[in-house]
Design an enzyme around this catalytic site. Structure first.
Site, PDB file in Angstrom:
ATOM      1  N   ASP A  56       0.814  -1.224   0.000  1.00  0.00           N
ATOM      2  CA  ASP A  56       0.000   0.000   0.000  1.00  0.00           C
ATOM      3  C   ASP A  56       0.845   1.271   0.000  1.00  0.00           C
ATOM      4  O   ASP A  56       0.410   2.305   0.514  1.00  0.00           O
ATOM      5  CB  ASP A  56      -0.958   0.034   1.213  1.00  0.00           C
ATOM      6  CG  ASP A  56      -1.801  -1.211   1.302  1.00  0.00           C
ATOM      7  OD1 ASP A  56      -2.246  -1.682   0.249  1.00  0.00           O
ATOM      8  OD2 ASP A  56      -1.983  -1.730   2.413  1.00  0.00           O
ATOM      9  N   LYS A  59       2.338   2.308  -5.037  1.00  0.00           N
ATOM     10  CA  LYS A  59       3.141   1.922  -6.208  1.00  0.00           C
ATOM     11  C   LYS A  59       2.384   2.188  -7.499  1.00  0.00           C
ATOM     12  O   LYS A  59       2.972   2.522  -8.513  1.00  0.00           O
ATOM     13  CB  LYS A  59       3.493   0.424  -6.146  1.00  0.00           C
ATOM     14  CG  LYS A  59       4.360   0.029  -4.981  1.00  0.00           C
ATOM     15  CD  LYS A  59       4.601  -1.468  -4.934  1.00  0.00           C
ATOM     16  CE  LYS A  59       3.403  -2.295  -4.525  1.00  0.00           C
ATOM     17  NZ  LYS A  59       2.913  -2.111  -3.179  1.00  0.00           N
ATOM     18  N   GLY A  83      -4.374  -4.591  -4.665  1.00  0.00           N
ATOM     19  CA  GLY A  83      -5.440  -3.833  -5.313  1.00  0.00           C
ATOM     20  C   GLY A  83      -4.986  -2.434  -5.630  1.00  0.00           C
ATOM     21  O   GLY A  83      -4.278  -1.820  -4.846  1.00  0.00           O
ATOM     22  N   HIS A  84      -5.334  -1.964  -6.808  1.00  0.00           N
ATOM     23  CA  HIS A  84      -5.083  -0.550  -7.092  1.00  0.00           C
ATOM     24  C   HIS A  84      -6.233   0.010  -7.915  1.00  0.00           C
ATOM     25  O   HIS A  84      -6.955  -0.720  -8.587  1.00  0.00           O
ATOM     26  CB  HIS A  84      -3.729  -0.329  -7.767  1.00  0.00           C
ATOM     27  CG  HIS A  84      -3.426  -1.313  -8.844  1.00  0.00           C
ATOM     28  ND1 HIS A  84      -2.355  -2.158  -8.769  1.00  0.00           N
ATOM     29  CD2 HIS A  84      -4.070  -1.601  -9.969  1.00  0.00           C
ATOM     30  CE1 HIS A  84      -2.355  -2.928  -9.836  1.00  0.00           C
ATOM     31  NE2 HIS A  84      -3.376  -2.610 -10.578  1.00  0.00           N
ATOM     32  N   GLN A 268       2.240  -5.974  -3.009  1.00  0.00           N
ATOM     33  CA  GLN A 268       2.654  -5.962  -1.595  1.00  0.00           C
ATOM     34  C   GLN A 268       4.007  -5.225  -1.430  1.00  0.00           C
ATOM     35  O   GLN A 268       4.330  -4.402  -2.266  1.00  0.00           O
ATOM     36  CB  GLN A 268       2.710  -7.373  -0.992  1.00  0.00           C
ATOM     37  CG  GLN A 268       1.353  -8.039  -0.849  1.00  0.00           C
ATOM     38  CD  GLN A 268       0.891  -8.761  -2.089  1.00  0.00           C
ATOM     39  OE1 GLN A 268       1.646  -9.468  -2.713  1.00  0.00           O
ATOM     40  NE2 GLN A 268      -0.363  -8.589  -2.448  1.00  0.00           N
TER      41      GLN A 268
HETATM   42  P1  IMP Z   1      -2.362 -12.757   2.494  1.00  0.00           P
HETATM   43  O1  IMP Z   1      -1.434 -12.237   1.451  1.00  0.00           O
HETATM   44  O2  IMP Z   1      -3.809 -12.559   2.146  1.00  0.00           O
HETATM   45  O3  IMP Z   1      -2.047 -14.169   2.885  1.00  0.00           O
HETATM   46  O4  IMP Z   1      -2.129 -11.888   3.821  1.00  0.00           O
HETATM   47  C1  IMP Z   1      -0.919 -11.942   4.564  1.00  0.00           C
HETATM   48  C2  IMP Z   1      -0.583 -10.568   5.133  1.00  0.00           C
HETATM   49  O5  IMP Z   1      -0.248  -9.695   4.060  1.00  0.00           O
HETATM   50  C3  IMP Z   1      -1.733  -9.879   5.869  1.00  0.00           C
HETATM   51  O6  IMP Z   1      -1.210  -9.118   6.934  1.00  0.00           O
HETATM   52  C4  IMP Z   1      -2.336  -8.956   4.829  1.00  0.00           C
HETATM   53  O7  IMP Z   1      -2.994  -7.860   5.414  1.00  0.00           O
HETATM   54  C5  IMP Z   1      -1.073  -8.532   4.098  1.00  0.00           C
HETATM   55  N1  IMP Z   1      -1.323  -8.145   2.693  1.00  0.00           N
HETATM   56  C6  IMP Z   1      -1.534  -8.947   1.648  1.00  0.00           C
HETATM   57  N2  IMP Z   1      -1.673  -8.230   0.520  1.00  0.00           N
HETATM   58  C7  IMP Z   1      -1.541  -6.933   0.863  1.00  0.00           C
HETATM   59  C8  IMP Z   1      -1.542  -5.716   0.104  1.00  0.00           C
HETATM   60  O8  IMP Z   1      -1.699  -5.667  -1.117  1.00  0.00           O
HETATM   61  N3  IMP Z   1      -1.351  -4.586   0.837  1.00  0.00           N
HETATM   62  C9  IMP Z   1      -1.134  -4.585   2.179  1.00  0.00           C
HETATM   63  N4  IMP Z   1      -1.112  -5.705   2.914  1.00  0.00           N
HETATM   64  C10 IMP Z   1      -1.310  -6.878   2.257  1.00  0.00           C
END
Ligand code: IMP
Length: 475
Positions: A56, A59, A83-84, A268
């Site tokens: 977040d 990017k 997500g964007h 991420q």
């Molecule tokens: P997962 O990727 O859904 O397995 O989540 C694992 C961790 O990564 C959690 O703390 C989510 O909140 C975080 N996370 C996953 N994708 C994003 C993203 O695009 N932005 C911010 N945090 C993310």
């Protein structure tokens, strides 16, 4: 600690060395007739955009900017947990999988083998873009045959595992990411390649559902899934997606050899990286720059700009350590109310993000892990109006000060941040486009980030609109 990135002795040494190399090649070429090409002459047309924090960072806006000059924009990791927001004319989309660069008519969108694809989400994105007039023909969207699928069984497992974790839950996005990458690593995953043989594909899906059902019923003691309802969906997806399935490695390597520009887009951020993040509070893929090469099937040596995107403060969504986290009025100021799309609430989950001060120990770590050679800052405008600003420059633990984490960021909560304080600025900066026109205190703040990280900051965003940007090479 001040790291000087512009040491004149090093610069002179580098120029002398490069000139010697150039002369040597010239002499070799003259005597042998063979044309040697040095790094100096080579065009290195791969740019990589990585997040330096917990995702977040914003990017998307730099990907948007750079994809205007790119021939290919390629996502290399993660799934629809990212997500964007993309604007096409009057319409705004929330894209989770398709690279946003596809809205430029000349850019080919690519999804690499490092990505996990939920085909329901992908088809929704394709359909909504097509409805608003964006061409998503197989020439414009290429999917790696090696990308793995996320199935409804992975989603069910993600939910079951999170609730079983109780208090120590990770706070996943519940998009099936962990279970899908677990299938991949345990060599039981289903890849896009499998879609090319329908019988084999359905047999694999049924076997996969039967295996997950065993886990759901025996370990998590919940209802099993019935394969029937999504078997038909997956056959339909296979026939629609088949023409997009491609050898992405060969496509992009060929393009790079022809000096076409490729922009690799990471989802991420560094601190969510499976290997290098705040394990176990991480995602299950490789958001760091090395992941771009593995996740797209590229060899080394094409990289030009490795752009680390950092917010001017810090946010995190989900559980896990965050030493510079703050609460109270300043936190509310940084987070926003949620009324504006750019406020700090998750694009994918809508969860309010945790907020805190910028952490330079972690930023230096991100620079090292990714090989970042350029930083880009977002949301400098959000700091306007704050009386004072803090930057964490080092940590303290058991009476010892650390500028570098001795054992990586896993056990971060044991460290107490040591801050440097800066005076804030009160002026609105959203209409400023020239570096020199920023308030003196804002310039000092940005320059301190450069000095403390050792990396130049070229791009600075001062608002959510495309043009609310300061490019220091242009101003
Ligand atoms: P997962 O990727 O859904 O397995 O989540 C694992 C961790 O990564 C959690 O703390 C989510 O909140 C975080 N996370 C996953 N994708 C994003 C993203 O695009 N932005 C911010 N945090 C993310």
């Amino acid at each position: 600690m001040i790291i000087d990135n512009y040491d004149p002795v090093l610069i002179v040494e580098s120029i002398v060395l490069r000139s010697l190399l150039f002369m040597l090649e010239w002499i070799l070429a003259a005597f042998s007739g063979i044309n040697f090409t040095s790094q100096l002459e080579q065009i290195m047309p791969l740019d990589i955009v990585v997040g330096t924090q917990w995702g977040d960072e914003g990017k998307g806006r730099y990907v948007d900017l750079l994809s205007a000059q790119a021939d290919f924009v390629a996502r290399y990791n993660g799934g629809d947990n990212a997500g964007h927001t993309v604007t096409v004319g009057q319409q705004t989309f929330k894209l989770h999988l398709i690279p946003s660069g596809i809205v430029h008519p000349h850019t080919v969108g690519v999804i690499g083998n490092g990505v996990a694809i939920n085909p329901y989400v992908l088809m929704d994105e394709i359909n909504s873009l097509v409805q608003s007039g964006v061409d998503i023909s197989p020439d414009r969207l290429k999917l790696s045959y090696g990308a793995h699928l996320i199935t409804p069984a992975h989603l069910a497992l993600d939910e079951a595992q999170e609730s079983a974790r109780g208090k120590s839950k990770i706070g996943t996005t519940l998009r099936g990411i962990g279970p899908a990458y677990t299938s991949k690593v345990s060599r039981q995953g289903i890849r896009l390649l499998d879609m090319l043989d329908e019988d084999l594909f359905i047999a694999k899906i049924n076997k996969h559902v039967a295996e997950v059902n065993l886990l759901l019923t025996k370990i998590y003691e919940i209802e099993p899934l019935k394969p029937g309802p999504f078997e038909d969906d997956f056959l339909r997806f296979a026939s629609l997606l088949k023409p997009h399935i491609y050898d992405v490695s060969s496509l992009l390597s060929g393009a790079l050899k022809n000096d076409q520009r490729v922009l690799a887009e990471g989802a991420q951020g560094t601190l969510l990286d499976l290997d290098h993040g705040t394990y176990p509070f991480v995602t299950s893929s490789t958001p760091t720059a090395g992941g771009a090469l593995v996740g797209l099937g590229l060899g080394m040596g094409y990289e030009d700009r490795i752009i680390g995107v950092t917010k001017s403060f810090q946010t995190r969504v989900g559980s896990g350590p965050f030493p510079t986290e703050i609460s109270g009025d300043v936190a509310l100021h940084l987070r926003g109310t949620g009324e504006q799309p750019w406020d700090e609430f998750g694009t994918t989950t809508g969860r309010p993000r945790r907020v805190g001060w910028l952490d330079l120990v972690l930023l230096r770590y991100a620079v090292r892990i990714n090989g970042i050679n350029e930083l880009a800052i977002t949301k400098l405008d959000v700091l306007s109006g704050l009386e004072r600003l803090l930057i964490c420059t080092s940590y303290q633990k058991d009476g010892t000060e650390y500028e570098v984490l001795p054992l990586g960021p896993g056990e971060l909560m044991e460290y107490k941040p040591i801050y440097q304080e800066f005076q804030g600025w009160q002026e609105e900066i959203t209409s400023i486009r020239e570096w020199g026109h920023l308030p003196e205190q804002a310039i000092k703040y940005v320059q301190s980030i450069e000095n403390l990280s050792g990396i130049r900051i070229r791009l600075i965003s001062v608002g959510p609109e495309r043009n609310q940007l300061i490019d220091r090479d242009l101003s």
